[in-house]
Design an enzyme around this catalytic site. Structure first.
Site, PDB file in Angstrom:
ATOM      1  N   ASP A  28       0.829  -1.212   0.000  1.00  0.00           N
ATOM      2  CA  ASP A  28       0.000   0.000   0.000  1.00  0.00           C
ATOM      3  C   ASP A  28       0.864   1.263   0.000  1.00  0.00           C
ATOM      4  O   ASP A  28       2.006   1.250   0.452  1.00  0.00           O
ATOM      5  CB  ASP A  28      -0.919  -0.022   1.230  1.00  0.00           C
ATOM      6  CG  ASP A  28      -2.095   0.935   1.082  1.00  0.00           C
ATOM      7  OD1 ASP A  28      -2.427   1.313  -0.069  1.00  0.00           O
ATOM      8  OD2 ASP A  28      -2.683   1.314   2.107  1.00  0.00           O
ATOM      9  N   ARG A  32      -0.153   7.731  -2.561  1.00  0.00           N
ATOM     10  CA  ARG A  32       0.353   8.803  -1.697  1.00  0.00           C
ATOM     11  C   ARG A  32       1.827   9.093  -1.979  1.00  0.00           C
ATOM     12  O   ARG A  32       2.265  10.238  -1.905  1.00  0.00           O
ATOM     13  CB  ARG A  32       0.146   8.434  -0.215  1.00  0.00           C
ATOM     14  CG  ARG A  32      -1.290   8.671   0.237  1.00  0.00           C
ATOM     15  CD  ARG A  32      -1.591   7.955   1.520  1.00  0.00           C
ATOM     16  NE  ARG A  32      -1.733   6.522   1.299  1.00  0.00           N
ATOM     17  CZ  ARG A  32      -1.739   5.614   2.263  1.00  0.00           C
ATOM     18  NH1 ARG A  32      -1.572   5.986   3.519  1.00  0.00           N
ATOM     19  NH2 ARG A  32      -1.903   4.346   1.972  1.00  0.00           N
ATOM     20  N   HIS A  45       2.175   3.712  -8.997  1.00  0.00           N
ATOM     21  CA  HIS A  45       1.983   2.296  -9.335  1.00  0.00           C
ATOM     22  C   HIS A  45       3.172   1.785 -10.151  1.00  0.00           C
ATOM     23  O   HIS A  45       3.641   0.664  -9.952  1.00  0.00           O
ATOM     24  CB  HIS A  45       0.679   2.102 -10.113  1.00  0.00           C
ATOM     25  CG  HIS A  45      -0.547   2.418  -9.294  1.00  0.00           C
ATOM     26  ND1 HIS A  45      -0.724   1.949  -8.015  1.00  0.00           N
ATOM     27  CD2 HIS A  45      -1.655   3.164  -9.577  1.00  0.00           C
ATOM     28  CE1 HIS A  45      -1.894   2.385  -7.537  1.00  0.00           C
ATOM     29  NE2 HIS A  45      -2.462   3.133  -8.465  1.00  0.00           N
ATOM     30  N   LEU A 139      10.676 -20.180  -5.128  1.00  0.00           N
ATOM     31  CA  LEU A 139       9.698 -19.335  -4.441  1.00  0.00           C
ATOM     32  C   LEU A 139       8.330 -19.389  -5.128  1.00  0.00           C
ATOM     33  O   LEU A 139       8.224 -19.221  -6.343  1.00  0.00           O
ATOM     34  CB  LEU A 139      10.204 -17.879  -4.454  1.00  0.00           C
ATOM     35  CG  LEU A 139       9.263 -16.830  -3.854  1.00  0.00           C
ATOM     36  CD1 LEU A 139       9.170 -16.973  -2.342  1.00  0.00           C
ATOM     37  CD2 LEU A 139       9.735 -15.415  -4.218  1.00  0.00           C
ATOM     38  N   ARG A 189       2.401  -4.801   6.107  1.00  0.00           N
ATOM     39  CA  ARG A 189       1.631  -3.795   5.380  1.00  0.00           C
ATOM     40  C   ARG A 189       2.445  -2.502   5.339  1.00  0.00           C
ATOM     41  O   ARG A 189       2.842  -1.986   6.386  1.00  0.00           O
ATOM     42  CB  ARG A 189       0.279  -3.503   6.032  1.00  0.00           C
ATOM     43  CG  ARG A 189      -0.497  -2.450   5.209  1.00  0.00           C
ATOM     44  CD  ARG A 189      -1.930  -2.265   5.661  1.00  0.00           C
ATOM     45  NE  ARG A 189      -2.602  -1.321   4.777  1.00  0.00           N
ATOM     46  CZ  ARG A 189      -3.852  -1.438   4.341  1.00  0.00           C
ATOM     47  NH1 ARG A 189      -4.570  -2.463   4.722  1.00  0.00           N
ATOM     48  NH2 ARG A 189      -4.374  -0.539   3.536  1.00  0.00           N
ATOM     49  N   ARG A 195      -4.302  -2.029   9.096  1.00  0.00           N
ATOM     50  CA  ARG A 195      -5.506  -2.849   8.914  1.00  0.00           C
ATOM     51  C   ARG A 195      -5.232  -3.921   7.877  1.00  0.00           C
ATOM     52  O   ARG A 195      -4.234  -3.883   7.156  1.00  0.00           O
ATOM     53  CB  ARG A 195      -6.702  -1.980   8.542  1.00  0.00           C
ATOM     54  CG  ARG A 195      -6.519  -1.140   7.298  1.00  0.00           C
ATOM     55  CD  ARG A 195      -7.795  -0.350   6.960  1.00  0.00           C
ATOM     56  NE  ARG A 195      -7.514   0.623   5.905  1.00  0.00           N
ATOM     57  CZ  ARG A 195      -7.357   1.927   6.103  1.00  0.00           C
ATOM     58  NH1 ARG A 195      -7.460   2.445   7.292  1.00  0.00           N
ATOM     59  NH2 ARG A 195      -7.086   2.726   5.077  1.00  0.00           N
ATOM     60  N   GLU A 208       2.327 -13.188  12.375  1.00  0.00           N
ATOM     61  CA  GLU A 208       2.897 -12.009  13.024  1.00  0.00           C
ATOM     62  C   GLU A 208       2.623 -10.822  12.094  1.00  0.00           C
ATOM     63  O   GLU A 208       2.779 -10.937  10.880  1.00  0.00           O
ATOM     64  CB  GLU A 208       4.413 -12.183  13.217  1.00  0.00           C
ATOM     65  CG  GLU A 208       4.777 -13.332  14.140  1.00  0.00           C
ATOM     66  CD  GLU A 208       4.228 -13.151  15.558  1.00  0.00           C
ATOM     67  OE1 GLU A 208       4.186 -12.015  16.049  1.00  0.00           O
ATOM     68  OE2 GLU A 208       3.834 -14.174  16.158  1.00  0.00           O
TER      69      GLU A 208
HETATM   70  C1  IPE Z   1      -5.241  -2.730   0.129  1.00  0.00           C
HETATM   71  O1  IPE Z   1      -4.997  -1.391  -0.090  1.00  0.00           O
HETATM   72  C2  IPE Z   1      -5.297  -3.469  -1.168  1.00  0.00           C
HETATM   73  C3  IPE Z   1      -4.039  -3.547  -1.913  1.00  0.00           C
HETATM   74  C4  IPE Z   1      -2.865  -3.122  -1.514  1.00  0.00           C
HETATM   75  C5  IPE Z   1      -4.142  -4.175  -3.183  1.00  0.00           C
HETATM   76  P1  IPE Z   1      -6.188  -0.335  -0.180  1.00  0.00           P
HETATM   77  O2  IPE Z   1      -5.561   0.984  -0.439  1.00  0.00           O
HETATM   78  O3  IPE Z   1      -7.214  -0.799  -1.140  1.00  0.00           O
HETATM   79  O4  IPE Z   1      -6.790  -0.439   1.293  1.00  0.00           O
HETATM   80  P2  IPE Z   1      -7.696   0.547   2.130  1.00  0.00           P
HETATM   81  O5  IPE Z   1      -8.800   1.019   1.228  1.00  0.00           O
HETATM   82  O6  IPE Z   1      -6.810   1.698   2.542  1.00  0.00           O
HETATM   83  O7  IPE Z   1      -8.143  -0.268   3.282  1.00  0.00           O
HETATM   84  C1  IPE Z   2      -1.716   0.225  -3.359  1.00  0.00           C
HETATM   85  O1  IPE Z   2      -1.532   1.586  -3.427  1.00  0.00           O
HETATM   86  C2  IPE Z   2      -1.962  -0.382  -4.709  1.00  0.00           C
HETATM   87  C3  IPE Z   2      -3.372  -0.736  -4.975  1.00  0.00           C
HETATM   88  C4  IPE Z   2      -4.326  -0.770  -4.089  1.00  0.00           C
HETATM   89  C5  IPE Z   2      -3.708  -1.091  -6.330  1.00  0.00           C
HETATM   90  P1  IPE Z   2      -2.752   2.592  -3.374  1.00  0.00           P
HETATM   91  O2  IPE Z   2      -3.168   2.881  -4.777  1.00  0.00           O
HETATM   92  O3  IPE Z   2      -3.816   2.119  -2.476  1.00  0.00           O
HETATM   93  O4  IPE Z   2      -2.029   3.872  -2.768  1.00  0.00           O
HETATM   94  P2  IPE Z   2      -2.603   4.843  -1.674  1.00  0.00           P
HETATM   95  O5  IPE Z   2      -3.051   4.008  -0.524  1.00  0.00           O
HETATM   96  O6  IPE Z   2      -3.729   5.590  -2.312  1.00  0.00           O
HETATM   97  O7  IPE Z   2      -1.439   5.706  -1.326  1.00  0.00           O
HETATM   98 MG    MG Z   3      -4.164   2.320  -0.485  1.00  0.00          MG
END
Ligand code: IPE
Ligand code: IPE
Ligand code: MG
Length: 247
Positions: A28, A32, A45, A139, A189, A195, A208
């Site tokens: 995640d 941002r 991305h 892997l 995470r 979460r 863990e």
């Molecule tokens: C979780 O990230 C899903 C992936 C990393 C693919 P999100 O950005 O979708 O999660 P929330 O919405 O903050 O919980």
């Molecule tokens: C995780 O990064 C990748 C996917 C969920 C596809 P995000 O796109 O959720 O990035 P943030 O959380 O908005 O920074």
């Molecule tokens: Mg996200």
């Protein structure tokens, strides 16, 4: 396939017998990361793809057995169509560019989730990678795509009930996408939120948990080592008492 010797692992600060076997990562913070740099989310991305490559490579070299990566959740379908199509394009590009190297390194790829929702080009890309790497013994990389833990459990329970009137835990476990990878030892995470977001609900029962503010594009090999060192220092009791028998 582990590349490092025990003493090299020790030089990384790792205890060779305390490398997690099954690592799951909620990748995640891409958006941002980009926004903070004044870039479009897509740039995050794209940068995140390079992290995927590095972390797959390093996990394999460290002797991790399974790496389950959350790339797209069932809830991510709510995102704008153009972001979804950028993600699909990047996924295809990633496989085109990296599949040969993954294959050479003995990586076995598996897509987990309801892939039928994606455009055929995405489905074919993942399918071809699965076929190409099916015989590999290194892997295991499970790439979660249109994956939701609840949807996986519904699917597993339906399959288990079709096989047996009174399925037990083991029967449900065997019908999870990740049956061959077993329970998760370490769930990481990135991106600062603490979460689970519907990831691997069954498999993380005794995992863990490791949360870091580092956003996925900035998650380097050193950051993975930090997580592994932290994991190595945890005492896993699985509901029992201390493993050394102390009272
Ligand atoms: C979780 O990230 C899903 C992936 C990393 C693919 P999100 O950005 O979708 O999660 P929330 O919405 O903050 O919980
Ligand atoms: C995780 O990064 C990748 C996917 C969920 C596809 P995000 O796109 O959720 O990035 P943030 O959380 O908005 O920074
Ligand atoms: Mg996200």
């Amino acid at each position: 396939m582990r590349k490092y010797t025990d003493s090299e692992l020790k030089a990384f600060g790792l205890t060779p017998d305390r490398i997690p076997k099954h690592v799951a990562i909620v990748m995640d913070g891409n958006g941002r990361w980009a926004t903070a740099k004044g870039l479009p989310r897509a740039a995050g991305h794209r940068a995140g793809m390079n992290t995927v490559k590095e972390i797959i490579r390093f996990s394999s070299d460290l002797g991790v057995e399974s790496l389950t990566l959350y790339a797209f959740s069932t809830e991510n379908r709510k995102r704008p169509k153009d972001e979804i199509s950028i993600l699909c394009g990047l996924l295809i590009e990633y496989f085109n560019r990296e599949i040969e190297e993954m294959h050479r390194n003995g990586v076995r790829v598996k897509g987990i989730g309801d892939l039928s929702w994606f455009p055929t080009a995405v489905q074919e890309t993942v399918r071809n990678a699965e076929i190409k790497t099916a015989g590999n013994t290194g892997l295991k990389v499970n790439l979660a795509l249109n994956y939701g833990g609840r949807a996986e459990l519904v699917r597993a329970m339906r399959l288990a009930f079709a096989q047996d009137d009174e399925p037990d835990e083991d029967a449900i476990f065997r019908n999870l996408y990740t049956a061959e990878s077993g329970d998760v030892d370490l769930l990481i995470r990135t991106g600062g939120d603490e979460r689970v977001s519907n990831f691997l609900l069954w498999q993380i029962a005794y995992a863990e948990l490791y949360f870091t503010d580092v956003r996925w594009p900035d998650f380097t090999r050193e950051e993975l080592l930090k997580a592994f060192r932290d994991f190595a220092g945890r005492e896993r009791r699985f509901g029992g008492l201390k493993s050394n028998g102390a009272k």
